[in-house]
Design a protein around this motif. Structure first.
Motif, PDB file in Angstrom:
ATOM      1  N   ARG A   1       0.838  -1.209   0.000  1.00  0.00           N
ATOM      2  CA  ARG A   1       0.000   0.000   0.000  1.00  0.00           C
ATOM      3  C   ARG A   1       0.869   1.253   0.000  1.00  0.00           C
ATOM      4  O   ARG A   1       0.619   2.201  -0.740  1.00  0.00           O
ATOM      5  N   THR A   2       1.914   1.250   0.803  1.00  0.00           N
ATOM      6  CA  THR A   2       2.827   2.388   0.873  1.00  0.00           C
ATOM      7  C   THR A   2       3.502   2.633  -0.479  1.00  0.00           C
ATOM      8  O   THR A   2       3.608   3.776  -0.931  1.00  0.00           O
ATOM      9  N   VAL A   3       3.934   1.580  -1.130  1.00  0.00           N
ATOM     10  CA  VAL A   3       4.567   1.716  -2.442  1.00  0.00           C
ATOM     11  C   VAL A   3       3.573   2.284  -3.452  1.00  0.00           C
ATOM     12  O   VAL A   3       3.917   3.163  -4.255  1.00  0.00           O
ATOM     13  N   LEU A   4       2.333   1.826  -3.424  1.00  0.00           N
ATOM     14  CA  LEU A   4       1.316   2.343  -4.344  1.00  0.00           C
ATOM     15  C   LEU A   4       1.044   3.820  -4.097  1.00  0.00           C
ATOM     16  O   LEU A   4       0.860   4.592  -5.050  1.00  0.00           O
ATOM     17  N   LEU A   5       1.011   4.230  -2.827  1.00  0.00           N
ATOM     18  CA  LEU A   5       0.790   5.647  -2.515  1.00  0.00           C
ATOM     19  C   LEU A   5       1.976   6.510  -2.946  1.00  0.00           C
ATOM     20  O   LEU A   5       1.797   7.620  -3.436  1.00  0.00           O
ATOM     21  N   ARG A   6       3.169   5.992  -2.766  1.00  0.00           N
ATOM     22  CA  ARG A   6       4.374   6.741  -3.106  1.00  0.00           C
ATOM     23  C   ARG A   6       4.591   6.817  -4.623  1.00  0.00           C
ATOM     24  O   ARG A   6       5.158   7.774  -5.134  1.00  0.00           O
ATOM     25  N   THR A   7       4.126   5.806  -5.357  1.00  0.00           N
ATOM     26  CA  THR A   7       4.306   5.738  -6.805  1.00  0.00           C
ATOM     27  C   THR A   7       2.949   5.494  -7.460  1.00  0.00           C
ATOM     28  O   THR A   7       2.623   4.365  -7.834  1.00  0.00           O
ATOM     29  N   PRO A   8       2.139   6.555  -7.620  1.00  0.00           N
ATOM     30  CA  PRO A   8       0.772   6.384  -8.115  1.00  0.00           C
ATOM     31  C   PRO A   8       0.664   5.712  -9.489  1.00  0.00           C
ATOM     32  O   PRO A   8      -0.315   5.020  -9.759  1.00  0.00           O
ATOM     33  N   THR A   9       1.657   5.874 -10.345  1.00  0.00           N
ATOM     34  CA  THR A   9       1.582   5.272 -11.677  1.00  0.00           C
ATOM     35  C   THR A   9       1.868   3.772 -11.667  1.00  0.00           C
ATOM     36  O   THR A   9       1.628   3.089 -12.661  1.00  0.00           O
ATOM     37  N   LEU A  10       2.365   3.263 -10.558  1.00  0.00           N
ATOM     38  CA  LEU A  10       2.679   1.843 -10.474  1.00  0.00           C
ATOM     39  C   LEU A  10       1.452   0.975 -10.731  1.00  0.00           C
ATOM     40  O   LEU A  10       1.530  -0.012 -11.466  1.00  0.00           O
ATOM     41  N   ALA A  11       0.341   1.327 -10.136  1.00  0.00           N
ATOM     42  CA  ALA A  11      -0.871   0.516 -10.303  1.00  0.00           C
ATOM     43  C   ALA A  11      -1.263   0.414 -11.772  1.00  0.00           C
ATOM     44  O   ALA A  11      -1.674  -0.653 -12.236  1.00  0.00           O
TER      45      ALA A  11
ATOM     46  N   GLU B   1      -7.039  -2.335 -16.025  1.00  0.00           N
ATOM     47  CA  GLU B   1      -8.117  -1.478 -15.520  1.00  0.00           C
ATOM     48  C   GLU B   1      -9.133  -2.299 -14.735  1.00  0.00           C
ATOM     49  O   GLU B   1      -9.605  -1.883 -13.679  1.00  0.00           O
ATOM     50  N   ALA B   2      -9.457  -3.476 -15.242  1.00  0.00           N
ATOM     51  CA  ALA B   2     -10.425  -4.340 -14.550  1.00  0.00           C
ATOM     52  C   ALA B   2      -9.909  -4.757 -13.175  1.00  0.00           C
ATOM     53  O   ALA B   2     -10.676  -4.784 -12.208  1.00  0.00           O
ATOM     54  N   GLU B   3      -8.624  -5.053 -13.074  1.00  0.00           N
ATOM     55  CA  GLU B   3      -8.048  -5.424 -11.773  1.00  0.00           C
ATOM     56  C   GLU B   3      -8.114  -4.245 -10.809  1.00  0.00           C
ATOM     57  O   GLU B   3      -8.472  -4.410  -9.641  1.00  0.00           O
ATOM     58  N   ARG B   4      -7.772  -3.065 -11.300  1.00  0.00           N
ATOM     59  CA  ARG B   4      -7.809  -1.875 -10.428  1.00  0.00           C
ATOM     60  C   ARG B   4      -9.242  -1.585  -9.991  1.00  0.00           C
ATOM     61  O   ARG B   4      -9.484  -1.289  -8.818  1.00  0.00           O
ATOM     62  N   ASP B   5     -10.189  -1.701 -10.906  1.00  0.00           N
ATOM     63  CA  ASP B   5     -11.592  -1.431 -10.567  1.00  0.00           C
ATOM     64  C   ASP B   5     -12.131  -2.416  -9.533  1.00  0.00           C
ATOM     65  O   ASP B   5     -12.862  -2.038  -8.624  1.00  0.00           O
ATOM     66  N   SER B   6     -11.763  -3.685  -9.667  1.00  0.00           N
ATOM     67  CA  SER B   6     -12.303  -4.697  -8.752  1.00  0.00           C
ATOM     68  C   SER B   6     -11.727  -4.579  -7.350  1.00  0.00           C
ATOM     69  O   SER B   6     -12.301  -5.106  -6.404  1.00  0.00           O
ATOM     70  N   ALA B   7     -10.598  -3.885  -7.214  1.00  0.00           N
ATOM     71  CA  ALA B   7      -9.937  -3.793  -5.910  1.00  0.00           C
ATOM     72  C   ALA B   7      -9.954  -2.383  -5.333  1.00  0.00           C
ATOM     73  O   ALA B   7      -9.249  -2.113  -4.363  1.00  0.00           O
ATOM     74  N   LYS B   8     -10.754  -1.493  -5.882  1.00  0.00           N
ATOM     75  CA  LYS B   8     -10.776  -0.099  -5.419  1.00  0.00           C
ATOM     76  C   LYS B   8     -10.885  -0.014  -3.898  1.00  0.00           C
ATOM     77  O   LYS B   8     -11.777  -0.588  -3.294  1.00  0.00           O
ATOM     78  N   GLY B   9      -9.931   0.703  -3.300  1.00  0.00           N
ATOM     79  CA  GLY B   9      -9.983   0.937  -1.861  1.00  0.00           C
ATOM     80  C   GLY B   9      -9.598  -0.252  -1.009  1.00  0.00           C
ATOM     81  O   GLY B   9      -9.719  -0.206   0.207  1.00  0.00           O
ATOM     82  N   ARG B  10      -9.129  -1.325  -1.640  1.00  0.00           N
ATOM     83  CA  ARG B  10      -8.760  -2.525  -0.890  1.00  0.00           C
ATOM     84  C   ARG B  10      -7.348  -2.957  -1.271  1.00  0.00           C
ATOM     85  O   ARG B  10      -7.164  -3.782  -2.162  1.00  0.00           O
ATOM     86  N   PRO B  11      -6.342  -2.384  -0.604  1.00  0.00           N
ATOM     87  CA  PRO B  11      -4.964  -2.723  -0.963  1.00  0.00           C
ATOM     88  C   PRO B  11      -4.637  -4.212  -0.824  1.00  0.00           C
ATOM     89  O   PRO B  11      -3.792  -4.726  -1.545  1.00  0.00           O
TER      90      PRO B  11
ATOM     91  N   LEU C   1      -5.253  -5.870  -4.183  1.00  0.00           N
ATOM     92  CA  LEU C   1      -4.185  -5.633  -5.161  1.00  0.00           C
ATOM     93  C   LEU C   1      -2.914  -6.387  -4.767  1.00  0.00           C
ATOM     94  O   LEU C   1      -2.223  -6.927  -5.637  1.00  0.00           O
ATOM     95  N   ALA C   2      -2.610  -6.428  -3.491  1.00  0.00           N
ATOM     96  CA  ALA C   2      -1.439  -7.175  -3.039  1.00  0.00           C
ATOM     97  C   ALA C   2      -1.573  -8.655  -3.409  1.00  0.00           C
ATOM     98  O   ALA C   2      -0.606  -9.284  -3.850  1.00  0.00           O
ATOM     99  N   GLY C   3      -2.755  -9.197  -3.257  1.00  0.00           N
ATOM    100  CA  GLY C   3      -2.998 -10.589  -3.630  1.00  0.00           C
ATOM    101  C   GLY C   3      -2.830 -10.819  -5.122  1.00  0.00           C
ATOM    102  O   GLY C   3      -2.218 -11.805  -5.548  1.00  0.00           O
ATOM    103  N   ARG C   4      -3.336  -9.892  -5.918  1.00  0.00           N
ATOM    104  CA  ARG C   4      -3.186 -10.013  -7.369  1.00  0.00           C
ATOM    105  C   ARG C   4      -1.713  -9.880  -7.775  1.00  0.00           C
ATOM    106  O   ARG C   4      -1.249 -10.578  -8.675  1.00  0.00           O
ATOM    107  N   PHE C   5      -0.991  -8.990  -7.105  1.00  0.00           N
ATOM    108  CA  PHE C   5       0.440  -8.865  -7.382  1.00  0.00           C
ATOM    109  C   PHE C   5       1.156 -10.167  -7.030  1.00  0.00           C
ATOM    110  O   PHE C   5       2.033 -10.628  -7.768  1.00  0.00           O
ATOM    111  N   ALA C   6       0.775 -10.776  -5.926  1.00  0.00           N
ATOM    112  CA  ALA C   6       1.380 -12.046  -5.523  1.00  0.00           C
ATOM    113  C   ALA C   6       1.133 -13.126  -6.577  1.00  0.00           C
ATOM    114  O   ALA C   6       2.017 -13.937  -6.857  1.00  0.00           O
ATOM    115  N   VAL C   7      -0.054 -13.147  -7.180  1.00  0.00           N
ATOM    116  CA  VAL C   7      -0.332 -14.118  -8.250  1.00  0.00           C
ATOM    117  C   VAL C   7       0.609 -13.888  -9.419  1.00  0.00           C
ATOM    118  O   VAL C   7       1.173 -14.834  -9.986  1.00  0.00           O
ATOM    119  N   LYS C   8       0.788 -12.626  -9.807  1.00  0.00           N
ATOM    120  CA  LYS C   8       1.663 -12.310 -10.940  1.00  0.00           C
ATOM    121  C   LYS C   8       3.096 -12.772 -10.655  1.00  0.00           C
ATOM    122  O   LYS C   8       3.747 -13.375 -11.518  1.00  0.00           O
TER     123      LYS C   8
END
Length: 121
Positions: free
Chosen positions: A16-26, A32-42, A45-52
């Motif tokens: 979450r801290t990395v995403l806040l510090r680097t807004p373009t990272l997301a 877009e679909a991944e970002r939309d499905s996880a809005k407000g729930r870091p 997104l962390a789980g999806r990053f772990a899958v990748k």
């Protein structure tokens, strides 16, 4: 037939801290679909990053081998995660002999963990 696996763990608060510090990272990492499905729930997104990351490990490569947006985590109607491969990721998976792939994600307040399992023929 062979089974290959990859696993990854992501610390949710650090992510979450990395995403806040680097807004373009997301936008660089998630569709877009991944970002939309996880809005407000870091944790989502962390789980999806772990899958990748786990998928790259199962492919036997590191970050940069394929754009992370080519590894898209979608939810099937029951809510279970499914890994979709874009053209570059699909080509790499085909070269590695993948016939199918599945993933699983678990997260709680502090960590997200994911496992990717692929069948190789």
């Amino acid at each position: 037939m062979q089974v290959v696996t990859g696993i990854d763990v992501v610390e949710v608060e650090r992510f979450r801290t990395v995403l806040l510090r680097t807004p373009t990272l997301a936008e660089r990492v998630f569709t877009e679909a991944e970002r939309d499905s996880a809005k407000g729930r870091p944790a989502q997104l962390a789980g999806r990053f772990a899958v990748k990351e786990a998928a790259l490990k199962a492919l036997g490569v590191g970050i940069g081998a394929v754009p992370l947006r080519e590894l898209e985590v979608v939810s099937d109607p029951s809510g279970a995660p499914r890994l979709e491969l874009g053209p570059g990721a699909r080509a790499l998976a085909d070269r590695r002999g993948w016939s199918s792939v599945s993933c699983s994600i678990s997260h709680e307040r502090s960590v997200a963990v994911a496992v990717v399992v692929a069948l190789v023929v």
